[in-house]
Design a protein around this motif. Sequence first.
Motif, PDB file in Angstrom:
ATOM      1  N   CYS A   1       0.824  -1.208   0.000  1.00 28.25           N
ATOM      2  CA  CYS A   1       0.000   0.000   0.000  1.00 28.25           C
ATOM      3  C   CYS A   1       0.859   1.259   0.000  1.00 28.25           C
ATOM      4  O   CYS A   1       1.894   1.335   0.672  1.00 28.25           O
TER       5      CYS A   1
ATOM      6  N   CYS B   1      -7.204  -1.669   0.458  1.00 33.01           N
ATOM      7  CA  CYS B   1      -6.228  -1.991   1.497  1.00 33.01           C
ATOM      8  C   CYS B   1      -6.949  -2.427   2.766  1.00 33.01           C
ATOM      9  O   CYS B   1      -7.872  -1.742   3.237  1.00 33.01           O
TER      10      CYS B   1
ATOM     11  N   HIS C   1       0.012   4.010   1.279  1.00 27.75           N
ATOM     12  CA  HIS C   1      -0.226   4.805   2.485  1.00 27.75           C
ATOM     13  C   HIS C   1       0.829   4.469   3.528  1.00 27.75           C
ATOM     14  O   HIS C   1       1.830   5.152   3.641  1.00 27.75           O
ATOM     15  N   ARG C   2       0.655   3.361   4.235  1.00 25.92           N
ATOM     16  CA  ARG C   2       1.655   3.025   5.240  1.00 25.92           C
ATOM     17  C   ARG C   2       2.265   1.658   5.022  1.00 25.92           C
ATOM     18  O   ARG C   2       2.882   1.082   5.922  1.00 25.92           O
ATOM     19  N   GLY C   3       2.064   1.160   3.824  1.00 22.83           N
ATOM     20  CA  GLY C   3       2.934   0.071   3.385  1.00 22.83           C
ATOM     21  C   GLY C   3       2.506  -1.343   3.680  1.00 22.83           C
ATOM     22  O   GLY C   3       3.278  -2.266   3.450  1.00 22.83           O
ATOM     23  N   THR C   4       1.288  -1.541   4.158  1.00 20.48           N
ATOM     24  CA  THR C   4       0.934  -2.934   4.437  1.00 20.48           C
ATOM     25  C   THR C   4       0.747  -3.713   3.132  1.00 20.48           C
ATOM     26  O   THR C   4       0.553  -3.127   2.057  1.00 20.48           O
TER      27      THR C   4
ATOM     28  N   TYR D   1      -5.993  -2.207   5.704  1.00 19.55           N
ATOM     29  CA  TYR D   1      -5.636  -1.418   6.887  1.00 19.55           C
ATOM     30  C   TYR D   1      -6.539  -0.189   7.029  1.00 19.55           C
ATOM     31  O   TYR D   1      -7.308  -0.082   7.987  1.00 19.55           O
ATOM     32  N   HIS D   2      -6.480   0.760   6.066  1.00 15.56           N
ATOM     33  CA  HIS D   2      -7.305   1.975   6.177  1.00 15.56           C
ATOM     34  C   HIS D   2      -8.168   2.194   4.935  1.00 15.56           C
ATOM     35  O   HIS D   2      -8.663   3.284   4.701  1.00 15.56           O
ATOM     36  N   ALA D   3      -8.263   1.165   4.132  1.00 16.22           N
ATOM     37  CA  ALA D   3      -9.206   1.144   2.996  1.00 16.22           C
ATOM     38  C   ALA D   3      -8.853   2.094   1.847  1.00 16.22           C
ATOM     39  O   ALA D   3      -9.738   2.485   1.094  1.00 16.22           O
ATOM     40  N   TRP D   4      -7.609   2.495   1.719  1.00 11.76           N
ATOM     41  CA  TRP D   4      -7.244   3.137   0.456  1.00 11.76           C
ATOM     42  C   TRP D   4      -7.608   2.150  -0.662  1.00 11.76           C
ATOM     43  O   TRP D   4      -7.408   0.929  -0.515  1.00 11.76           O
TER      44      TRP D   4
HETATM   45  S1  FES Z   1      -1.744   1.146   4.898  1.00  8.42           S
HETATM   46 FE1  FES Z   1      -3.106   0.915   3.270  1.00  8.42          FE
HETATM   47  S2  FES Z   1      -4.657   2.300   3.669  1.00  8.42           S
HETATM   48 FE2  FES Z   1      -3.280   2.593   5.292  1.00  8.42          FE
END
Ligand code: FES
Length: 425
Positions: A88, A108, A90-93, A110-113
Amino acid sequence: MAKQALSAELAALLATRRDGYGMPRDFYHNDALYPAEVAQIWNRGWLFAGFAVEIPKPGDYLTLTVDSTPVLVMRDDHHEVRAFHNVCRHRGTVLCRKDSGHARAVVCPYHAWTYSRQGDLIACHGMQEDVDKSALGLKPLHAEVCTGLIYISLAETPPAFAALRERFAAAARPQGFERARIAKVVDYDVESNWKLVWENNRECFHCTPCHPQYVKANFDIYEEEFASAAIKQKMAAAVARTQSKWAAQGIEITLQHGGLATFPDPERNLWFAADRTVMVEGFASESMNGERVSTLMGDYADSDVGVLRMRSMPNFWVHGSCDHAVAARLLPAGPRTTKVRGYWLVHEDAVEGRDYDLERMLPFWALTNEQDWEICKWQQKGVDSIGYEPGPLSTRKEYNVDAFIRWYLQQMRGDGVAAPQLRIA
Ligand code: FES
Ligand SMILES: [Fe+2]
């Protein structure tokens, strides 16, 4: 990935390999060497990722992990196969976590990007900031589809793909990989360095003691200049029989003598090859009793087509019989672990229970695979020992192990030529 200069320490280690001998002990478990191999070989070349028939529809995807790099391969809205870093922005998951699946969009966990199937960032709900979505799409990777095989590269500028495409398209046309069905997938965690897996693959010296089923079907153990007159006569008869039937359809026996085709070829920077061999009389397929185990694949109109063999460094090989094909995808997962996926393919219209039974189809290569992984495991344990010292390679039986080691050294030292040459094996 840009080519990296090897440290003086690693360059000195590589120089310890003695010509004509196996690799020294440190090559199989040195903590600094393994990441250098990932950088120099795995992150720079073309890697087989899977079969296009695994992701037939827009939104279908498969994933793989190259050492510690997760990769997403997805069929986009326009039916194109694309590859991305499966990470991702955003923060890489890690985004897609299953081996395969179907997605309307990549969301994603994690935070749904949310990313489109083309990799564009289309939503990042809840962010107050002025996010420049156009700069935050999934990082693309190079992807190519050739005769139903998906290749990806983590490199910024991968080696030329055209020569592989030309050779594989010609050799694999009658096998019909693009019209195949995956009958079975088996994942193996091989407890061995990836180089041991290739060294084992590149010789059939071990086939007589280790693969009793394999040597019944194939002539691999008979090197041309050492084969008896009787064996040569059998091979010549099989070549004549098969050639006369199929030359007009482009089904050629390209390796007409026994033994293994020379591969890889570091002098020509040849990292892929395709050839076709005859089978022993009475064998129509690589099955336990030689009988066909499914309906014919691709364009084959008869069982007598020998065995199509294709391979590419550093992670793919396949054997195609008239009725099924068995492939292997290698992925490194540490100095002492190689993840291998075995695939069994049949014609897309073949129905289990009617046209094929896995109990009849699997054993030949399931046994061969398991026997090889056991060999690799015990070799890893042996070469890890302080008592291990490389022994001499047989010029008659292990010429391809030597070729593999020389290819490996060439890649590690970065002195290969950029554009591979086309070569008919
Ligand atoms: S890590 Fe993917 S939306 Fe935050
Ligand atoms: Fe083997």
